[in-house]
Design a protein around this motif. Structure first.
Motif, PDB file in Angstrom:
ATOM      1  N   TYR A  18       0.830  -1.208   0.000  1.00  0.00           N
ATOM      2  CA  TYR A  18       0.000   0.000   0.000  1.00  0.00           C
ATOM      3  C   TYR A  18       0.864   1.258   0.000  1.00  0.00           C
ATOM      4  O   TYR A  18       0.538   2.241  -0.656  1.00  0.00           O
ATOM      5  CB  TYR A  18      -0.919   0.021   1.219  1.00  0.00           C
ATOM      6  CG  TYR A  18      -2.043  -0.983   1.173  1.00  0.00           C
ATOM      7  CD1 TYR A  18      -2.817  -1.148   0.040  1.00  0.00           C
ATOM      8  CD2 TYR A  18      -2.344  -1.750   2.292  1.00  0.00           C
ATOM      9  CE1 TYR A  18      -3.849  -2.058   0.017  1.00  0.00           C
ATOM     10  CE2 TYR A  18      -3.376  -2.659   2.273  1.00  0.00           C
ATOM     11  CZ  TYR A  18      -4.129  -2.813   1.130  1.00  0.00           C
ATOM     12  OH  TYR A  18      -5.158  -3.708   1.102  1.00  0.00           O
ATOM     13  N   ALA A  21       2.248   1.826  -3.507  1.00  0.00           N
ATOM     14  CA  ALA A  21       1.164   2.284  -4.382  1.00  0.00           C
ATOM     15  C   ALA A  21       0.779   3.726  -4.059  1.00  0.00           C
ATOM     16  O   ALA A  21       0.532   4.530  -4.965  1.00  0.00           O
ATOM     17  CB  ALA A  21      -0.043   1.370  -4.251  1.00  0.00           C
ATOM     18  N   ALA A  22       0.741   4.066  -2.775  1.00  0.00           N
ATOM     19  CA  ALA A  22       0.401   5.434  -2.374  1.00  0.00           C
ATOM     20  C   ALA A  22       1.461   6.427  -2.845  1.00  0.00           C
ATOM     21  O   ALA A  22       1.130   7.566  -3.176  1.00  0.00           O
ATOM     22  CB  ALA A  22       0.245   5.510  -0.857  1.00  0.00           C
ATOM     23  N   LEU A  60      -6.257   4.042   0.518  1.00  0.00           N
ATOM     24  CA  LEU A  60      -5.913   2.741  -0.067  1.00  0.00           C
ATOM     25  C   LEU A  60      -6.133   1.607   0.933  1.00  0.00           C
ATOM     26  O   LEU A  60      -6.651   0.553   0.575  1.00  0.00           O
ATOM     27  CB  LEU A  60      -4.466   2.735  -0.553  1.00  0.00           C
ATOM     28  CG  LEU A  60      -4.191   3.435  -1.873  1.00  0.00           C
ATOM     29  CD1 LEU A  60      -2.694   3.427  -2.167  1.00  0.00           C
ATOM     30  CD2 LEU A  60      -4.930   2.776  -3.004  1.00  0.00           C
ATOM     31  N   VAL A  64      -9.196  -0.597  -0.563  1.00  0.00           N
ATOM     32  CA  VAL A  64      -8.670  -1.587  -1.512  1.00  0.00           C
ATOM     33  C   VAL A  64      -8.514  -2.927  -0.821  1.00  0.00           C
ATOM     34  O   VAL A  64      -8.174  -3.056   0.279  1.00  0.00           O
ATOM     35  CB  VAL A  64      -7.314  -1.129  -2.101  1.00  0.00           C
ATOM     36  CG1 VAL A  64      -6.705  -2.214  -2.970  1.00  0.00           C
ATOM     37  CG2 VAL A  64      -7.519   0.131  -2.900  1.00  0.00           C
TER      38      VAL A  64
END
Length: 64
Positions: A18, A21-22, A60, A64
């Motif tokens: 995460y 991705a962030a 996220l 997600v």
């Protein structure tokens, strides 16, 4: 929520994925704000970037 990810025999915590991705999402949003000229509205741009990263990471993790 993601479970642990096996990366070449090493188990990686989901928060690591995460966080990566962030980072990419935050960089993309930052580039968009820079091109629009919106970063000039803020007094302390690095503080905005840290807050934006924290918000994106939280979203996220939650959705997600």
């Amino acid at each position: 929520m993601l479970a642990e990810v096996n990366l070449f025999g090493i188990y990686v915590a989901p928060i690591s994925i995460y966080a990566v991705a962030a980072t990419f999402v935050t960089v993309t949003i930052r580039k968009i704000l820079w091109r629009l000229g919106a970063l000039g509205w803020f007094w302390h741009v690095p503080l905005l970037e840290v807050a934006l990263y924290a918000c994106v990471l939280c979203l996220l993790v939650l959705y997600v």
